[in-house]
Design a protein around this motif. Structure first.
Motif, PDB file in Angstrom:
ATOM      1  N   HIS A   1       0.813  -1.210   0.000  1.00 46.96           N
ATOM      2  CA  HIS A   1       0.000   0.000   0.000  1.00 46.96           C
ATOM      3  C   HIS A   1       0.851   1.267   0.000  1.00 46.96           C
ATOM      4  N   GLN A   2       2.126   1.119   0.271  1.00 47.85           N
ATOM      5  CA  GLN A   2       3.002   2.295   0.381  1.00 47.85           C
ATOM      6  C   GLN A   2       4.030   2.386  -0.743  1.00 47.85           C
ATOM      7  N   GLN A   3       3.976   1.469  -1.710  1.00 48.58           N
ATOM      8  CA  GLN A   3       5.020   1.398  -2.730  1.00 48.58           C
ATOM      9  C   GLN A   3       4.886   2.450  -3.825  1.00 48.58           C
ATOM     10  N   GLY A   4       3.748   3.139  -3.869  1.00 51.84           N
ATOM     11  CA  GLY A   4       3.565   4.157  -4.884  1.00 51.84           C
ATOM     12  C   GLY A   4       3.082   3.634  -6.221  1.00 51.84           C
ATOM     13  N   ARG A   5       2.677   2.366  -6.279  1.00 54.13           N
ATOM     14  CA  ARG A   5       2.154   1.769  -7.511  1.00 54.13           C
ATOM     15  C   ARG A   5       0.828   1.084  -7.233  1.00 54.13           C
ATOM     16  N   THR A   6      -0.022   1.076  -8.245  1.00 52.45           N
ATOM     17  CA  THR A   6      -1.309   0.393  -8.140  1.00 52.45           C
ATOM     18  C   THR A   6      -1.098  -1.111  -8.225  1.00 52.45           C
ATOM     19  N   PHE A   7      -1.751  -1.862  -7.354  1.00 54.83           N
ATOM     20  CA  PHE A   7      -1.627  -3.317  -7.412  1.00 54.83           C
ATOM     21  C   PHE A   7      -3.001  -3.973  -7.349  1.00 54.83           C
ATOM     22  N   ILE A   8      -3.071  -5.166  -7.916  1.00 57.40           N
ATOM     23  CA  ILE A   8      -4.304  -5.952  -7.906  1.00 57.40           C
ATOM     24  C   ILE A   8      -4.209  -6.980  -6.786  1.00 57.40           C
ATOM     25  N   ILE A   9      -5.273  -7.060  -5.974  1.00 58.32           N
ATOM     26  CA  ILE A   9      -5.357  -8.063  -4.922  1.00 58.32           C
ATOM     27  C   ILE A   9      -6.605  -8.912  -5.207  1.00 58.32           C
ATOM     28  N   PRO A  10      -6.447 -10.014  -5.942  1.00 64.54           N
ATOM     29  CA  PRO A  10      -7.603 -10.809  -6.353  1.00 64.54           C
ATOM     30  C   PRO A  10      -8.169 -11.625  -5.197  1.00 64.54           C
ATOM     31  N   ASN A  11      -9.380 -12.147  -5.416  1.00 70.80           N
ATOM     32  CA  ASN A  11     -10.134 -12.774  -4.325  1.00 70.80           C
ATOM     33  C   ASN A  11     -10.422 -14.251  -4.579  1.00 70.80           C
ATOM     34  N   PRO A  12      -9.579 -15.143  -4.057  1.00 74.77           N
ATOM     35  CA  PRO A  12      -9.882 -16.573  -4.116  1.00 74.77           C
ATOM     36  C   PRO A  12     -10.983 -16.917  -3.122  1.00 74.77           C
ATOM     37  N   TRP A  13     -11.573 -18.082  -3.289  1.00 70.29           N
ATOM     38  CA  TRP A  13     -12.638 -18.503  -2.391  1.00 70.29           C
ATOM     39  C   TRP A  13     -12.323 -19.838  -1.702  1.00 70.29           C
ATOM     40  N   ASP A  14     -11.207 -20.466  -2.082  1.00 71.86           N
ATOM     41  CA  ASP A  14     -10.810 -21.704  -1.424  1.00 71.86           C
ATOM     42  C   ASP A  14      -9.305 -21.892  -1.602  1.00 71.86           C
ATOM     43  N   ARG A  15      -8.778 -22.990  -1.088  1.00 71.33           N
ATOM     44  CA  ARG A  15      -7.334 -23.229  -1.147  1.00 71.33           C
ATOM     45  C   ARG A  15      -6.838 -23.349  -2.584  1.00 71.33           C
ATOM     46  N   GLY A  16      -7.591 -24.061  -3.411  1.00 77.72           N
ATOM     47  CA  GLY A  16      -7.158 -24.274  -4.789  1.00 77.72           C
ATOM     48  C   GLY A  16      -7.075 -22.982  -5.575  1.00 77.72           C
ATOM     49  N   SER A  17      -8.113 -22.155  -5.474  1.00 75.01           N
ATOM     50  CA  SER A  17      -8.097 -20.893  -6.214  1.00 75.01           C
ATOM     51  C   SER A  17      -6.999 -19.973  -5.678  1.00 75.01           C
ATOM     52  N   ALA A  18      -6.715 -20.045  -4.375  1.00 74.35           N
ATOM     53  CA  ALA A  18      -5.630 -19.239  -3.805  1.00 74.35           C
ATOM     54  C   ALA A  18      -4.284 -19.649  -4.386  1.00 74.35           C
ATOM     55  N   ARG A  19      -4.054 -20.945  -4.486  1.00 74.93           N
ATOM     56  CA  ARG A  19      -2.766 -21.419  -5.003  1.00 74.93           C
ATOM     57  C   ARG A  19      -2.599 -21.108  -6.480  1.00 74.93           C
ATOM     58  N   LEU A  20      -3.674 -21.162  -7.230  1.00 74.90           N
ATOM     59  CA  LEU A  20      -3.584 -20.816  -8.643  1.00 74.90           C
ATOM     60  C   LEU A  20      -3.275 -19.333  -8.823  1.00 74.90           C
ATOM     61  N   LEU A  21      -3.884 -18.485  -8.011  1.00 74.82           N
ATOM     62  CA  LEU A  21      -3.626 -17.051  -8.110  1.00 74.82           C
ATOM     63  C   LEU A  21      -2.209 -16.713  -7.667  1.00 74.82           C
ATOM     64  N   GLU A  22      -1.719 -17.429  -6.665  1.00 79.44           N
ATOM     65  CA  GLU A  22      -0.325 -17.233  -6.274  1.00 79.44           C
ATOM     66  C   GLU A  22       0.601 -17.633  -7.419  1.00 79.44           C
ATOM     67  N   ALA A  23       0.322 -18.770  -8.042  1.00 82.73           N
ATOM     68  CA  ALA A  23       1.156 -19.238  -9.151  1.00 82.73           C
ATOM     69  C   ALA A  23       1.112 -18.270 -10.334  1.00 82.73           C
ATOM     70  N   ALA A  24      -0.020 -17.550 -10.474  1.00 82.31           N
ATOM     71  CA  ALA A  24      -0.148 -16.593 -11.571  1.00 82.31           C
ATOM     72  C   ALA A  24       0.739 -15.372 -11.376  1.00 82.31           C
ATOM     73  N   GLY A  25       1.124 -15.092 -10.114  1.00 79.96           N
ATOM     74  CA  GLY A  25       2.062 -14.001  -9.886  1.00 79.96           C
ATOM     75  C   GLY A  25       1.541 -12.803  -9.131  1.00 79.96           C
TER      76      GLY A  25
END
Length: 279
Positions: A20-44
């Motif tokens: 929040h302090q880096q001075g750049r806009t970032f996306i924080i996506p919303n997983p709903w379970d463990r699998g979707s969380a791991r896929l979003l992490e793998a996406a970068g």
């Protein structure tokens, strides 16, 4: 309670604060379970936020039907599935009283979550938005619960007017200004749809502003649009979960109505999903 926190949890909270302090806009996506969380992490992506609606839908119930324990359990499962910092959708704090909100925040911190949002929507059709003074008192209790612990938990304050038919930008700004004075770290007014509304709001506050995409048909369509307006954080709410369920129902309708299976061509390859998960 804070003694249960690990160094990893402290590091995650610090990492979320730094984003929040880096001075750049970032996306924080919303997983709903463990699998979707791991896929979003793998996406970068650099961080994740939970979606209470996505959790509800995965449990086969309507939005708002899942209580605090299950919502926190879902957030903790997502947090433990990934090395990324996780901010939790904590709805209205699971109670009207300021102490209810404070207890929810204390439990989120003790669970190791890096941040969490509290909204000023009551969940009652007859009075959907808490009165101003009560809403501020609730946010102050949340902030005091955060500040009582030596962890940089990011408290997100949500002003929900626009989601409940109250397109009152002046009152929305008034609320967010009061929430930041009460101690909120990040501000959020879901439902804004025009550049002028968003530009005015951002110019009136001095905390990072989150914008959720996918709730309304907004004039701003891209990360570049939002960055130009000064948005720091972009979330998706239940949009990714709804997209996944939409794909499920598209396949179901094709099979039932056309008797075909063309939808499978658009599926993520088995190997890609499988290799995104630990053995």
């Amino acid at each position: 309670m804070i003694a249960t926190l690990t160094t990893t949890a402290m590091d995650k909270a610090a990492a979320l604060k730094a984003l929040h302090q880096q001075g750049r806009t970032f996306i924080i996506p919303n997983p709903w379970d463990r699998g979707s969380a791991r896929l979003l992490e793998a996406a970068g992506f650099p961080a994740l936020a939970t979606t209470s609606a996505g959790c509800d839908f995965a449990r086969g119930v309507r939005n708002g039907a899942t209580g605090r324990d299950a919502i926190l359990d879902n957030a903790v499962e997502i947090d433990r599935a990934t090395d990324l910092p996780v901010s939790a959708d904590l709805e209205h704090g699971f109670g009207d009283a300021p102490e209810d909100v404070a207890e929810t925040i204390r439990r989120a911190i003790a669970a190791g979550l890096a941040g969490g949002s509290i909204e000023d929507a009551s969940g009652r059709p007859d009075q959907p938005i808490y009165g101003f003074e009560h809403a501020v008192e609730r946010m102050r209790a949340a902030a005091e619960a955060v500040r009582s612990q030596p962890v940089p938990f990011q408290l997100v304050a949500r002003a929900e007017n626009y989601l409940h038919g109250r397109r009152d930008l002046r009152d929305t700004i008034r609320r967010l200004q009061a929430f930041q004075e009460a101690g909120a770290d990040v501000l959020y007014a879901p439902g804004l749809s025009t550049r002028d509304e968003l530009r005015t709001l951002i110019g009136a506050v001095d905390r990072p502003v989150n914008v959720v995409m996918g709730l309304v048909d907004a004039e701003f369509k891209t990360v570049a649009d939002l960055a130009a307006l000064g948005v720091v954080r972009i979330s998706l709410g239940s949009a990714l979960a709804r997209r996944a369920y939409g794909a499920l129902m598209d396949g179901a309708r094709e099979m039932l109505q056309r008797g075909s299976f063309d939808f499978i061509a658009g599926a993520m390859p088995f190997r890609d999903i499988n290799m995104s998960f630990p053995p």
